[in-house]
Design an enzyme around this catalytic site. Structure first.
Site, PDB file in Angstrom:
ATOM      1  N   GLY A  45      -2.106   8.624   6.480  1.00  0.00           N
ATOM      2  CA  GLY A  45      -1.770   7.239   6.777  1.00  0.00           C
ATOM      3  C   GLY A  45      -0.269   7.078   6.901  1.00  0.00           C
ATOM      4  CD  GLN A  50       4.997   5.469   5.023  1.00  0.00           C
ATOM      5  OE1 GLN A  50       3.921   5.178   5.510  1.00  0.00           O
ATOM      6  NE2 GLN A  50       5.152   6.505   4.221  1.00  0.00           N
ATOM      7  CB  CYS A  88       3.791   7.995  -0.596  1.00  0.00           C
ATOM      8  SG  CYS A  88       4.545   6.942   0.646  1.00  0.00           S
ATOM      9  CG  LEU A  89       3.456  11.222   4.797  1.00  0.00           C
ATOM     10  CD1 LEU A  89       3.193  10.911   6.262  1.00  0.00           C
ATOM     11  CD2 LEU A  89       3.421  12.721   4.554  1.00  0.00           C
ATOM     12  CG  HIS A 130      -0.714   4.315   0.077  1.00  0.00           C
ATOM     13  ND1 HIS A 130      -0.409   5.175  -0.951  1.00  0.00           N
ATOM     14  CD2 HIS A 130       0.313   4.429   0.966  1.00  0.00           C
ATOM     15  CE1 HIS A 130       0.749   5.766  -0.694  1.00  0.00           C
ATOM     16  NE2 HIS A 130       1.208   5.336   0.464  1.00  0.00           N
ATOM     17  CD  GLU A 131      -0.411   4.139   4.752  1.00  0.00           C
ATOM     18  OE1 GLU A 131       0.745   3.738   4.964  1.00  0.00           O
ATOM     19  OE2 GLU A 131      -0.651   5.263   4.267  1.00  0.00           O
ATOM     20  CG  HIS A 134       3.941   1.860   2.820  1.00  0.00           C
ATOM     21  ND1 HIS A 134       5.109   2.282   2.246  1.00  0.00           N
ATOM     22  CD2 HIS A 134       3.084   2.901   2.724  1.00  0.00           C
ATOM     23  CE1 HIS A 134       4.963   3.530   1.821  1.00  0.00           C
ATOM     24  NE2 HIS A 134       3.735   3.929   2.095  1.00  0.00           N
TER      25      HIS A 134
HETATM   26 ZN   LIG Z   1       2.885   5.741   1.614  1.00  0.00          ZN
END
Ligand SMILES: [Zn+2]
Length: 175
Positions: A45, A50, A88-89, A130-131, A134
């Site tokens: 995701g 991000q 998380c990236l 989660h997204e 963000h």
């Molecule tokens: Zn994330």
């Protein structure tokens, strides 16, 4: 096009992302770049902040189906919750358990601008939560248990320092 993934400490990750008013080709291109960047990472995701874009856009692929998601909103949460390890990236190297609703009902626009309502569960429901966090400037590390927060705090401090250092370097390059 591959984009640079912004890391913990970058202020763009703490902004409230703006709603997309019209689904244009420009928006579709951003979604495509996001998908490419997510697969390359690799991750399941990615949210637009991000990659430094302050819009309510998300891509998710937890099950071999790529979802391009515009202006998502969670309509219902199950009472049943589940605690699973997340990463998380934008927060590399940290994996901790987060408690989230097991099922949700979510509404969003697809890349054609059509409204989609879905009931999703397990990993997909987790990815949506989660997204969408963000888009509201929240990161999974904000949601850790007190002990999880303690475990992660040193790594987070290091990560933030590194991010700020790299951002400064980037500034210098442009001067
Ligand atoms: Zn994330």
């Amino acid at each position: 096009m591959l984009k640079e993934i912004k890391k913990y400490g970058d202020p763009v990750l703490r902004k409230n992302a703006e709603k997309v008013e019209v689904v244009t080709d420009e928006i579709r291109t951003i979604l495509l770049d996001m998908a490419e960047t997510m697969y390359e990472a690799p991750g399941v995701g990615l949210a637009a902040p991000q990659i430094g874009i302050n819009l309510r856009l998300v891509v998710i692929d937890t099950d071999g189906v790529l979802r391009k998601i515009i202006n998502p909103a969670i309509l219902e949460y199950s009472l049943e919750t589940e605690s699973c390890e997340e990463g998380c990236l934008s927060v590399p190297g940290i994996y901790e358990k987060v408690r989230r609703a097991k099922k949700i009902k979510v509404k969003y626009l697809n890349e054609k601008g059509e409204e989609v309502i879905e009931e999703v569960e397990d990993l997909l429901a987790r990815a949506f939560q989660h997204e969408i966090d963000h888009l509201d400037g929240l990161l999974f590390v904000d949601k850790l248990s007190p002990i999880g927060k303690k475990l992660a705090s040193q790594k987070l401090m290091r990560l933030k320092k590194e991010t700020l250092k790299n951002m400064k370097k980037g500034d210098l390059k442009w001067k």
